[in-house]
Design a protein around this motif. Structure first.
Motif, mmCIF file in Angstrom:
data_model
loop_
_atom_site.group_PDB
_atom_site.id
_atom_site.type_symbol
_atom_site.label_atom_id
_atom_site.label_comp_id
_atom_site.label_asym_id
_atom_site.label_seq_id
_atom_site.Cartn_x
_atom_site.Cartn_y
_atom_site.Cartn_z
ATOM 1 N N ILE A 96 0.583 -1.047 0.251
ATOM 2 C CA ILE A 96 -0.809 0.306 -0.300
ATOM 3 C C ILE A 96 0.655 1.252 -0.017
ATOM 4 C CG2 ILE A 96 -1.968 1.461 1.302
ATOM 5 C CD1 ILE A 96 -2.342 -0.920 2.742
ATOM 6 N N TYR A 97 1.000 2.271 -0.910
ATOM 7 C CA TYR A 97 1.490 3.936 -1.209
ATOM 8 C C TYR A 97 0.543 4.473 -0.638
ATOM 9 C CZ TYR A 97 5.435 1.843 -3.847
ATOM 10 O OH TYR A 97 6.760 1.500 -4.182
ATOM 11 N N TYR A 98 1.029 5.755 0.283
ATOM 12 C CA TYR A 98 0.569 6.434 0.680
ATOM 13 C C TYR A 98 1.136 7.713 0.312
ATOM 14 C CZ TYR A 98 -3.413 3.642 3.422
ATOM 15 O OH TYR A 98 -3.902 3.219 3.807
ATOM 16 N N PRO A 99 0.755 9.033 0.536
ATOM 17 C CA PRO A 99 1.883 9.559 0.484
ATOM 18 C C PRO A 99 2.014 11.216 1.669
ATOM 19 C CG PRO A 99 -0.747 10.460 -1.047
ATOM 20 C CD PRO A 99 -0.415 9.249 -0.389
ATOM 21 N N ALA A 100 2.877 11.837 1.990
ATOM 22 C CA ALA A 100 3.752 12.243 2.904
ATOM 23 C C ALA A 100 3.004 13.151 3.262
ATOM 24 C CB ALA A 100 4.616 12.418 2.720
ATOM 25 N N THR A 101 1.968 13.940 2.672
ATOM 26 C CA THR A 101 0.825 14.663 3.770
ATOM 27 C C THR A 101 -0.281 13.796 4.185
ATOM 28 O OG1 THR A 101 0.054 14.556 1.702
ATOM 29 C CG2 THR A 101 1.630 16.081 2.148
ATOM 30 N N THR A 102 -0.806 12.703 3.826
ATOM 31 C CA THR A 102 -1.867 11.494 4.256
ATOM 32 C C THR A 102 -0.937 11.056 5.067
ATOM 33 O OG1 THR A 102 -2.847 11.069 2.157
ATOM 34 C CG2 THR A 102 -3.226 9.489 3.863
ATOM 35 N N ILE A 103 0.152 10.719 5.392
ATOM 36 C CA ILE A 103 0.702 9.831 6.959
ATOM 37 C C ILE A 103 0.642 10.845 7.774
ATOM 38 C CG2 ILE A 103 1.919 8.698 7.532
ATOM 39 C CD1 ILE A 103 2.806 7.836 4.597
ATOM 40 N N LYS A 104 1.604 12.200 7.514
ATOM 41 C CA LYS A 104 1.289 12.778 8.631
ATOM 42 C C LYS A 104 0.004 13.304 8.645
ATOM 43 C CE LYS A 104 5.608 15.189 7.117
ATOM 44 N NZ LYS A 104 6.031 16.472 6.228
ATOM 45 N N LYS A 105 -1.397 13.481 8.261
ATOM 46 C CA LYS A 105 -2.809 14.321 8.510
ATOM 47 C C LYS A 105 -2.994 12.516 9.909
ATOM 48 C CE LYS A 105 -6.555 16.193 7.146
ATOM 49 N NZ LYS A 105 -7.119 16.462 6.007
ATOM 50 N N ALA A 106 -3.228 12.216 9.168
ATOM 51 C CA ALA A 106 -3.468 11.003 10.124
ATOM 52 C C ALA A 106 -2.539 10.275 11.288
ATOM 53 C CB ALA A 106 -3.677 9.369 9.531
ATOM 54 N N LYS A 116 9.906 16.795 12.690
ATOM 55 C CA LYS A 116 10.709 17.310 14.586
ATOM 56 C C LYS A 116 9.086 17.037 14.649
ATOM 57 C CE LYS A 116 14.604 17.995 16.410
ATOM 58 N NZ LYS A 116 15.314 16.727 16.288
ATOM 59 N N ASP A 117 8.364 17.554 14.485
ATOM 60 C CA ASP A 117 6.554 17.723 15.180
ATOM 61 C C ASP A 117 6.068 15.938 15.118
ATOM 62 O OD1 ASP A 117 7.208 20.113 15.685
ATOM 63 O OD2 ASP A 117 5.775 20.954 14.752
ATOM 64 N N LEU A 118 6.143 15.460 14.099
ATOM 65 C CA LEU A 118 5.053 13.907 13.508
ATOM 66 C C LEU A 118 6.557 13.192 14.515
ATOM 67 C CD1 LEU A 118 3.712 12.850 11.757
ATOM 68 C CD2 LEU A 118 5.465 12.021 10.270
ATOM 69 N N GLN A 119 7.675 13.313 14.761
ATOM 70 C CA GLN A 119 8.233 12.557 15.369
ATOM 71 C C GLN A 119 7.947 12.661 17.123
ATOM 72 O OE1 GLN A 119 12.729 13.935 16.137
ATOM 73 N NE2 GLN A 119 13.788 11.657 15.696
ATOM 74 N N LYS A 120 7.325 13.859 17.427
ATOM 75 C CA LYS A 120 7.156 14.561 18.691
ATOM 76 C C LYS A 120 6.318 13.385 18.955
ATOM 77 C CE LYS A 120 9.172 18.515 19.235
ATOM 78 N NZ LYS A 120 8.701 20.319 19.269
ATOM 79 N N ILE A 121 5.548 13.210 18.102
ATOM 80 C CA ILE A 121 3.397 12.625 18.622
ATOM 81 C C ILE A 121 4.040 11.411 18.540
ATOM 82 C CG2 ILE A 121 1.635 12.165 17.119
ATOM 83 C CD1 ILE A 121 2.183 15.294 16.348
ATOM 84 N N LEU A 122 5.345 10.615 17.198
ATOM 85 C CA LEU A 122 5.185 9.034 17.416
ATOM 86 C C LEU A 122 5.853 8.482 19.125
ATOM 87 C CD1 LEU A 122 6.024 9.024 13.974
ATOM 88 C CD2 LEU A 122 4.233 7.843 14.949
ATOM 89 N N ASN A 123 6.407 9.555 19.378
ATOM 90 C CA ASN A 123 7.055 9.562 20.634
ATOM 91 C C ASN A 123 5.995 9.336 21.882
ATOM 92 O OD1 ASN A 123 10.931 10.682 19.883
ATOM 93 N ND2 ASN A 123 9.843 8.076 20.551
ATOM 94 N N LEU A 124 5.237 9.647 21.315
ATOM 95 C CA LEU A 124 4.093 9.842 22.807
ATOM 96 C C LEU A 124 3.509 8.114 22.483
ATOM 97 C CD1 LEU A 124 2.064 13.523 22.354
ATOM 98 C CD2 LEU A 124 3.397 12.483 24.366
ATOM 99 N N GLU A 125 3.561 7.749 21.185
ATOM 100 C CA GLU A 125 2.636 6.963 21.438
ATOM 101 C C GLU A 125 3.611 5.486 21.004
ATOM 102 O OE1 GLU A 125 -0.622 3.631 20.445
ATOM 103 O OE2 GLU A 125 -0.588 6.547 20.712
ATOM 104 N N TYR A 126 4.598 5.720 20.842
ATOM 105 C CA TYR A 126 5.309 4.914 21.075
ATOM 106 C C TYR A 126 6.970 5.366 21.181
ATOM 107 C CZ TYR A 126 2.720 2.501 17.495
ATOM 108 O OH TYR A 126 1.543 2.138 16.738
ATOM 109 N N PRO A 127 6.944 5.283 22.893
ATOM 110 C CA PRO A 127 8.041 6.374 23.613
ATOM 111 C C PRO A 127 10.018 4.952 23.494
ATOM 112 C CG PRO A 127 6.507 5.327 25.210
ATOM 113 C CD PRO A 127 6.105 4.996 23.957
ATOM 114 N N GLN A 128 9.624 3.896 23.033
ATOM 115 C CA GLN A 128 10.573 3.090 23.034
ATOM 116 C C GLN A 128 11.460 3.581 21.918
ATOM 117 O OE1 GLN A 128 7.261 2.266 22.925
ATOM 118 N NE2 GLN A 128 7.102 0.533 21.365
#
Length: 132
Positions: A96-106, A116-128
């Protein structure tokens, strides 16, 4: 047999991979660094070899790939060679291919957010997960 989900950010010099169990749990992340390889065929071979080992270790059910985009023609063509290797190696998996903007929005709520902002959000869900 347990199956896995791969999330891929493919590139010629540094591909990012996250592996999740098919019920959504984080399993592993890795980066394929090919900057030291002398030419494109050697880079592609290294990428292919690592993915073959990964496929054996974590048999994939689904491959989710960040959709490529055209910015500079020469570099875009080189990156699509990496996509070709992955499409070939995982011919037997749903891709499955997704545009980067779709991934960032989801993930983060905005399609134009910074990495950098996306990284912060991911670290909240997956701190490891530690980002390079």
């Amino acid at each position: 047999m347990k199956k896995y989900i791969y999330a891929l950010d493919l590139a010629l010099n540094s591909s990012g991979i996250c592996v999740f169990s098919n019920d959504g749990y984080f399993v592993e992340k890795l980066t394929i660094d090919t900057k030291k390889e002398k030419n494109i065929p050697m880079k592609l071979k290294k990428i292919g070899d690592i993915f073959l080992n990964l496929k054996e270790k974590y048999p994939p059910e689904v491959i989710i790939i960040e959709q490529g985009f055209t910015r500079y023609n020469k570099s875009t063509q080189a990156i699509f060679r990496v996509h070709g290797v992955i499409n070939y190696l995982f011919y037997d998996c749903k891709q499955i291919y997704y545009p980067a903007t779709t991934i960032k929005k989801a993930v983060g709520g905005k399609g134009n957010m910074s990495k950098k902002d996306l990284q912060k959000i991911l670290n909240l869900e997956y701190p490891q997960i530690e980002f390079d």
